[in-house]
Scaffold this active site. Structure first.
Site, PDB file in Angstrom:
ATOM      1  N   LYS A 173       0.854  -1.191   0.000  1.00 40.82           N
ATOM      2  CA  LYS A 173       0.000   0.000   0.000  1.00 40.82           C
ATOM      3  C   LYS A 173       0.886   1.237   0.000  1.00 40.82           C
ATOM      4  CE  LYS A 173      -1.804   3.025   2.859  1.00 40.82           C
ATOM      5  NZ  LYS A 173      -1.992   4.149   1.944  1.00 40.82           N
ATOM      6  N   GLU A 248      10.038   2.033  10.658  1.00 43.37           N
ATOM      7  CA  GLU A 248      10.997   3.142  10.542  1.00 43.37           C
ATOM      8  C   GLU A 248      10.193   4.419  10.641  1.00 43.37           C
ATOM      9  OE1 GLU A 248      14.106   3.201  10.603  1.00 43.37           O
ATOM     10  OE2 GLU A 248      14.602   1.112  10.174  1.00 43.37           O
ATOM     11  N   CYS A 282      13.237  12.072   6.324  1.00 44.95           N
ATOM     12  CA  CYS A 282      13.253  11.616   7.713  1.00 44.95           C
ATOM     13  C   CYS A 282      14.606  11.940   8.335  1.00 44.95           C
ATOM     14  CB  CYS A 282      12.947  10.142   7.792  1.00 44.95           C
ATOM     15  SG  CYS A 282      13.811   9.217   6.563  1.00 44.95           S
ATOM     16  N   GLU A 383       9.175  16.587  15.740  1.00 44.71           N
ATOM     17  CA  GLU A 383       9.465  16.571  14.300  1.00 44.71           C
ATOM     18  C   GLU A 383       8.509  17.537  13.586  1.00 44.71           C
ATOM     19  OE1 GLU A 383       8.472  13.020  11.968  1.00 44.71           O
ATOM     20  OE2 GLU A 383      10.519  13.099  11.173  1.00 44.71           O
TER      21      GLU A 383
END
Ligand code: NAP
Ligand code: MG
Length: 493
Positions: A173, A248, A282, A383
Site C-alpha cells: 500500500k 521506521e 526523515c 518533528e
C-alpha cells in the site's frame, strides 16, 4: 483524466468501491490523475494471490529469483528520467533529488539481485562426530508493505526487493499522495515478467487498506515507514497477532558544530540537510548544535546563503526548494513556527507561507531559521517535517552529545570537527542509527543498514544485508550421518 489502478494477481484493476481520489501536484494545486480507493475485499484478493504465488516462488532458486531483479534494475535505470519526472510532479521534491531517489532504487535493485547468490548462513562444526550443522534463511510468506510519500520509490525498493529475492510475495500500500510513481514501479516488475501474484499494489487510505493489511491473517509480516503515531498503532495491532513488524519512523536530527569546524562546509551541510526536499526527509537536519564561540559567524554565513535558494516547481532545474506535500502539512509547519516564537526563539529568516510569484498556487514555506533555541522548547524536540531548522548553542562536545541524545528519536546525527579524537568520541556516544563526520545528516547509501534507535524504530533496519533479517526466518539444520542416536550435550561429555 489518468486513472491509477490496483495491480492484483497480475492484472490492473479498479476497486469495486468505484471511488477515486485526486492526485494533486503540490507545486501548483493541479490535479494530475485520480487513484482508485480500495477496500478490505481488494486486500483479501491481493493476499490470496500473493499466498498462491508464494507457494511456487519459495521453491525457485534464489539466483533465479535474482534474474528478475536484475531486469527490474535495468528497467529502472533505463526509465530513470521518466520516473523522476513523475515523482517530482506528484511529490514536489526538486528534479535533481527526484533523479537521485530513482538512482537509489536502481542501486538497491542491483544490490539485492546480488543477494540471490549470497544470503549466507552459518556452517559450523557439530560437537558430535558424523553430524553436520548449518543455518539457512527461509522466506516468511507474504509481506505487507506500507510506505510514505516522501521517498515513494526508494523506500518501496528498500522493502520489496529484499522481500522478493528471499522468496516472499508482496502486498503493497503506497501513500495516498504518491500513487503514480508506485504504479510506474509496479509496471516495471510486470515488464520484468515477475510471476503474477508476487507483487500486488493496493491503493487506498491508511485507515481502510492499511489497517486491513495489518490485521489480515494471511499477511505474515509488516514493514512500515512513516509517522510515529501510525507506527505505534500498527505495532500494537500487529504485535497482538505475533506478526513480525519492522518500523521506521520519525527523526529530530542534529548537526553538531564544534569550534574547530570548517564553517563553509557546515553551511553547505545545513542548507542541503535542512532545506533539501523542503525539510521532509526523515533524516532532515532540524537542529544545529553550535559551539557558542562560532555561533554568530555561522549564523551570518548561513543568512548570506539562504536567500540564494530559489523556490518553485521542482521540475524547473534552477529551483532548489520545492513545495511541501499538502495544505495540512503547510499549516502544521506554520503552527510550529508560531509555537517557536511564543516559546521565545528568535526568527532569523523565513517564518511564513510563501505567496509571491504565483507560489500561493502551491504549498510553499520559506526556508526558516530559528536561533536562541533551547533544548526544552517544542521546536527543539518535535518533528516538524518542513524547512525549519533550530540553532541551539552548546559549550562542549559533551553538552552537544547530551542535547543530541535528549530527544525521543535516534535516526541521524552529524559532527563537524577537525579533531580526530573528538570525532571518535562523537562516533561512540551519539545515539543514532546513522552518523556522519564532516558531512550533514542525510546521504545514506543502500549497502549499509538504514534506520534509527529509540523512538525512530523498533530494532529492524531497511537496506543493506540487515534488511534480509526482516524478510527471513533462520532455520538451523542438523544432519546426523552416524547411524545411531547421538545426544547433544550428553554423549560428547
Ligand atoms: P504516515 O501518515 O504515517 O503514513 C505512512 C503510511 O502509512 C501511508 O501509506 C499511510 O497511508 C499509511 N497509514 C496511515 N494511517 C494508517 C493506519 N492507521 N494503518 C496503516 N497504515 C496507515 O506518514 P507520512 O505522513 O506519509 O510520512 C511522514 C513520516 O514518515 C514522518 O514522520 C517521517 O519522519 C517518516 N519517515 C521515516 C523514515 C524512516 O526511514 N525513518 C523515512 C521516511 C519517512 P495514507 O497515505 O493513505 O495516509
Ligand atoms: Mg499521512
Amino acid at each position: 483524466m489518468q486513472k491509477i489502478l490496483n495491480f492484483i494477481n497480475g492484472e490492473w484493476c479498479e476497486s469495486a468501491s468505484g471511488k477515486f481520489v485526486p492526485v494533486i501536484n503540490p507545486a501548483n494545486g493541479k490535479v494530475l490523475a485520480e487513484v482508485t480507493q480500495s477496500t478490505k475485499e481488494d486486500v483479501d484478493r491481493a493476499v490470496q494471490a500473493a499466498k498462491e504465488a508464494q507457494k511456487e516462488w519459495r521453491l525457485v532458486p534464489a539466483p533465479e529469483r535474482a534474474e528478475y531483479l536484475y531486469r527490474v534494475a535495468f528497467l529502472l535505470k533505463e526509465r530513470k528520467e521518466h520516473l523522476a519526472q513523475v515523482l517530482t510532479s506528484e511529490m514536489g521534491k526538486v528534479i535533481e533529488e527526484g533523479r537521485g531517489e530513482v538512482q537509489e532504487a536502481v542501486d538497491m535493485a542491483f544490490y539485492m539481485a546480488g543477494e540471490g547468490r549470497r544470503q549466507f548462513g552459518d556452517t559450523v562444526p557439530s560437537e558430535l562426530r558424523n553430524k553436520f550443522a548449518m543455518s539457512v534463511r527461509v522466506p516468511i510468506g507474504v509481506a505487507g508493505l506500507i510506505t510514505p510519500w516522501n521517498f515513494p520509490i526508494a523506500i518501496a525498493s528498500w522493502k520489496s526487493l529484499p522481500a522478493l529475492v528471499t522468496g516472499n510475495a508482496v502486498v503493497w500500500k503506497p501513500a495516498t499522495e504518491t500513487p503514480m510513481v508506485a504504479a510506474e514501479f509496479v509496471k516495471i516488475y510486470e515488464e520484468a515478467d515477475l510471476p503474477k501474484g508476487l507483487i500486488n499494489l493496493v491503493n487506498g487510505s491508511g485507515s481502510e487498506v492499511g489497517n486491513a493489511i495489518v490485521d489480515h491473517p494471511g499477511i505474515d509480516l509488516i514493514s512500515f515507514t512513516g509517522s510515529n503515531e501510525v507506527g505505534k498503532a500498527i505495532n500494537g495491532r500487529a504485535g497482538a497477532l505475533l506478526k513480525r513488524t519492522s518500523l521506521e519512523m520519525g527523526g529530530k536530527n542534529a548537526i553538531t558544530v564544534l569550534e574547530d569546524a570548517d564553517l563553509d562546509l557546515v553551511v553547505e551541510g545545513i542548507l542541503w540537510g535542512a532545506f533539501g526536499t523542503s525539510g521532509q526527509r526523515c533524516t532532515a537536519t532540524s537542529r544545529v548544535l553550535v559551539h557558542e564561540s562560532v555561533k554568530e559567524a555561522l549564523e551570518s554565513k548561513l543568512l548570506a546563503r539562504v536567500g540564494e535558494l530559489k523556490m518553485g516547481d521542482g521540475l524547473d532545474e534552477s529551483v532548489k526548494v520545492g513545495p511541501v506535500i499538502n495544505r495540512s502539512s503547510l499549516e502544521k509547519i506554520d503552527e510550529y513556527v508560531k509555537i517557536g516564537q511564543q516559546e521565545g526563539a528568535k526568527l532569523l529568516c523565513g517564518g511564513k507561507i510563501a505567496t509571491e510569484n504565483g507560489l500561493d498556487q502551491g504549498n510553499f514555506y520559506l526556508p526558516t531559521i530559528f536561533t536562541n533555541v533551547t533544548p526544552d522548547m517544542r521546536i527543539a524536540k518535535e518533528e516538524i517535517f518542513g524547512p525549519v531548522v533550530s540553532i541551539i548553542s552548546i559549550n562542549s562536545l559533551e553538552e552537544a552529545i547530551e542535547v543530541n541524545n535528549s530527544v525521543e528519536f535516534g535516526l541521524s546525527s552529524a559532527v563537524y570537527t577537525a579533531s580526530i579524537n573528538r570525532a571518535f568520541q562523537a562516533m561512540r556516544d551519539l545515539d543514532t542509527g546513522l552518523l556522519y563526520v564532516n558531512a550533514g545528516t542525510t546521504g545514506a547509501e543502500i549497502h549499509l543498514p538504514f534506520g534509527g534507535t529509540k523512538g525512530t524504530g523498533n530494532g529492524h533496519r531497511d537496506s543493506g544485508v540487515a534488511s534480509l533479517d526482516v524478510y527471513t526466518e533462520w532455520k538451523s539444520i542438523y544432519v546426523d550421518f552416524s547411524g545411531k542416536l547421538q545426544r547433544a550435550q550428553i554423549d560428547n561429555n
